[in-house]
Design a protein around this motif. Structure first.
Motif, short mmCIF file in Angstrom:
data_model
loop_
_atom_site.label_atom_id
_atom_site.label_comp_id
_atom_site.label_asym_id
_atom_site.label_seq_id
_atom_site.Cartn_x
_atom_site.Cartn_y
_atom_site.Cartn_z
N ALA A 197 0.83 -1.21 0.00
CA ALA A 197 0.00 0.00 0.00
C ALA A 197 0.87 1.25 0.00
CB ALA A 197 -0.90 -0.01 1.24
N GLU A 198 1.93 1.23 0.81
CA GLU A 198 2.79 2.41 0.90
C GLU A 198 3.46 2.71 -0.43
OE1 GLU A 198 1.96 0.86 4.89
OE2 GLU A 198 2.57 -0.07 3.02
N ALA A 199 3.88 1.65 -1.14
CA ALA A 199 4.53 1.85 -2.44
C ALA A 199 3.54 2.39 -3.47
CB ALA A 199 5.13 0.53 -2.94
N GLN A 200 2.29 1.94 -3.41
CA GLN A 200 1.29 2.43 -4.35
C GLN A 200 0.98 3.91 -4.12
OE1 GLN A 200 0.44 0.84 -6.92
NE2 GLN A 200 0.84 -1.30 -6.48
N VAL A 201 0.95 4.33 -2.87
CA VAL A 201 0.75 5.76 -2.58
C VAL A 201 1.95 6.56 -3.08
CG1 VAL A 201 0.52 7.48 -0.74
CG2 VAL A 201 -0.80 5.36 -0.64
N ALA A 202 3.15 6.08 -2.82
CA ALA A 202 4.35 6.79 -3.26
C ALA A 202 4.41 6.90 -4.78
CB ALA A 202 5.59 6.07 -2.74
N ALA A 203 3.86 5.92 -5.48
CA ALA A 203 3.87 5.92 -6.94
C ALA A 203 2.68 6.65 -7.55
CB ALA A 203 3.91 4.48 -7.46
N GLY A 204 1.83 7.23 -6.73
CA GLY A 204 0.69 7.97 -7.24
C GLY A 204 -0.49 7.13 -7.64
N ALA A 205 -0.50 5.83 -7.27
CA ALA A 205 -1.58 4.94 -7.65
C ALA A 205 -2.68 4.85 -6.60
CB ALA A 205 -1.03 3.54 -7.92
N ALA A 206 -2.44 5.38 -5.42
CA ALA A 206 -3.44 5.43 -4.36
C ALA A 206 -3.26 6.74 -3.62
CB ALA A 206 -3.29 4.24 -3.40
N ASP A 207 -4.32 7.16 -2.89
CA ASP A 207 -4.31 8.49 -2.30
C ASP A 207 -3.70 8.56 -0.91
OD1 ASP A 207 -5.71 10.22 -4.33
OD2 ASP A 207 -7.17 8.62 -4.11
N ALA A 208 -3.95 7.56 -0.08
CA ALA A 208 -3.47 7.65 1.31
C ALA A 208 -3.48 6.29 1.97
CB ALA A 208 -4.33 8.62 2.12
N VAL A 209 -2.57 6.10 2.91
CA VAL A 209 -2.59 4.95 3.81
C VAL A 209 -3.31 5.39 5.08
CG1 VAL A 209 -1.19 3.40 5.20
CG2 VAL A 209 -0.48 3.96 2.87
N VAL A 210 -4.33 4.63 5.47
CA VAL A 210 -5.17 5.02 6.61
C VAL A 210 -5.21 3.88 7.61
CG1 VAL A 210 -7.45 5.79 7.34
CG2 VAL A 210 -6.59 6.44 5.08
N PRO A 211 -4.77 4.09 8.85
CA PRO A 211 -4.86 3.04 9.87
C PRO A 211 -6.31 2.65 10.13
CG PRO A 211 -3.41 4.82 10.58
CD PRO A 211 -4.10 5.30 9.35
N GLU A 212 -6.52 1.41 10.52
CA GLU A 212 -7.88 0.90 10.73
C GLU A 212 -8.69 1.78 11.67
OE1 GLU A 212 -7.89 -3.13 12.03
OE2 GLU A 212 -7.84 -3.94 9.99
N GLN A 213 -8.07 2.26 12.77
CA GLN A 213 -8.82 3.03 13.75
C GLN A 213 -9.27 4.39 13.22
OE1 GLN A 213 -5.69 2.06 13.96
NE2 GLN A 213 -4.33 3.62 14.84
N GLU A 214 -8.67 4.82 12.11
CA GLU A 214 -9.04 6.11 11.52
C GLU A 214 -9.92 5.95 10.28
OE1 GLU A 214 -5.55 8.44 10.74
OE2 GLU A 214 -4.62 7.91 12.66
#
Length: 451
Positions: free
Chosen positions: A192-209
């Motif tokens: 997930a982190e790599a996809q956000v860094a590559a512009g393929a996803a918008d944000a990494v969100v912890p479950e509690q948030e």
């Protein structure tokens, strides 16, 4: 590796009132469309293990007050794979969303298409893409939450095709699943982190948030408004510059307010999108949706750096999404110009700028622009709204930077300042030329902005 939750547990993270939609009926065929020996037994074991009779659960619920259609994948049911009956349920979910004007939220955990159904399973991706396109054309937002794992066709349709993509930390995300990648592939690239860094996803969100973040997005994206966004009040100088060179120095001052201060002052709450969906991000372009005076406004704001191709493509993505949802757009111009290094050319600078010009020109939703700093040539103009551009007193807008204009005209360096004056790049000059708006009641700049 993050905890792999069931479909029902994933739904419980974001809502408390989930109501399942009726299952579409399909005649049963022994061992499925391929008569794959043992397939019925595998399905029965999966049902006993998970309590579900298919790999997706679809229904309606309220997420922080906003009603939506929710799709949750059950990875425990044959790896969350897509088969013919999965396609039936996904089509029914989108059909319900369009009939009731509801956004669609997909909580994805899938390994891809189901082997035991062969090409029948793979063809469900076309079916899913069609339903997504119809929902998009209906002006309804689609959001994806990618869980662990999200791979194959599920990622390449429901996931990567969503308007806003949120990802759980550490989730395995990528088109190639772990069993089909090259042996020497870097596993960190499929996260997930790599996809956000590559512009393929918008944000990494912890479950509690996840619940409040998803609720904020749904609230922002389901509030269309046909009224133009008013330009922000200036946060810096209020008197117009005396000379062209003074205008340039003001705009370049490190003490001048930047885009971050403007969006913080303008919006009571906001959420950012990130990435161009083509492999790039640009910190020099802030894009997202926020609440201003009780209604949603989309924004694309340059931060004072040379804008890179990914920044232009992200802004174009933002404007097209806002246009489709009927949300007004505010753009803030502040760049010395487009990035002009060799890497920017390799990344398609010209095509990215052209795409943004096209998105602005084609938009039906109202766009408002405020120049808050440097307005450097076409790299700035691409973000500006024709006929609805305003400027703060500590900004300028020019066909090109004065230094470069002098160089093009073969003038010596000592003539840069006089060239700035000849370019008539001050806010009050631009108002007289009809390039920016003025309210006509005061001398441009004395009210804090030229309109």
């Amino acid at each position: 590796m993050p905890e792999r939750r069931s479909a029902r547990a994933a739904l419980a993270l974001v809502t408390d009132d989930f109501a399942e939609l009726p299952h579409p009926a399909r005649p049963s065929r022994p061992d499925g469309p391929l008569a794959w020996e043992g397939y019925d037994a595998s399905r029965a074991r999966a049902a006993d293990r998970t309590g579900e009779d298919e790999s997706v659960v679809c229904g309606t619920a309220r997420v922080e007050g906003t009603e939506a259609v929710l799709i949750a994948f059950e990875f425990g049911f044959l790896g969350g794979s897509l088969g013919e009956r999965t396609g039936d349920r996904l089509e029914a979910a989108h059909t319900h969303a369009r009939a009731h004007r509801l956004p669609v939220v997909a909580l994805i955990a899938t390994g891809g298409s189901r082997m035991q159904e062969g090409m029948v399973a793979l063809s469900q991706l076309q079916r899913v893409a069609r339903q997504s396109a119809l929902t998009r054309a209906a002006g309804l937002p689609q959001l994806a939450v990618v869980r662990d794992p999200t791979t194959g066709g599920g990622w390449a349709t429901l996931g990567a095709g969503a308007d806003v993509i949120l990802a759980l930390p550490g989730a395995q995300v990528g088109f190639a699943g772990s069993r089909v990648r090259p042996a020497d592939a870097d596993p960190a690239a499929y996260t997930a982190e790599a996809q956000v860094a590559a512009g393929a996803a918008d944000a990494v969100v912890p479950e509690q948030e996840l619940r409040p973040v998803l609720g904020r997005w749904l609230r922002l994206l389901t509030a269309p408004s046909g009224e133009p966004a008013p330009p922000p009040r200036p946060l810096g100088a209020t008197a117009p510059p005396a000379t062209g060179w003074e205008a340039v120095l003001r705009a370049r001052s490190p003490r001048r307010p930047r885009a971050g201060r403007y969006v913080d002052a303008y919006f009571t709450d906001r959420a950012e999108i990130s990435g161009d969906r083509c492999g790039g991000t640009d910190d020099g372009m802030l894009c997202g949706f926020g609440t201003h005076a009780g209604r949603t406004v989309a924004y694309a704001a340059q931060t004072g750096t040379a804008t890179r191709p990914a920044g232009y493509r992200t802004a174009a993505r933002l404007i097209r999404l806002a246009d489709r949802l009927g949300i007004p757009v505010l753009t803030l111009v502040d760049t010395p110009g487009a990035a002009n290094d060799a890497e920017a050319e390799r990344q398609g600078a010209g095509a990215a700028i052209a795409d943004l010009f096209g998105a602005v020109a084609a938009a039906r939703t109202p766009i408002t622009t405020l120049v808050i700093g440097e307005g450097g040539s076409g790299g700035a103009l691409a973000l500006a709204a024709p006929g609805n551009t305003w400027a703060t007193p500590d900004s300028y807008f020019s066909v090109i930077a004065p230094e470069l204009a002098a160089a093009i005209l073969k003038r010596p360096p000592q003539e840069v300042e006089s060239t700035a004056g000849q370019l008539r790049l001050r806010p009050q000059d631009l108002a007289e030329l009809g390039v920016i708006r003025t309210d006509g009641r005061t001398t441009p700049g004395t009210e804090g902005r030229c309109r």
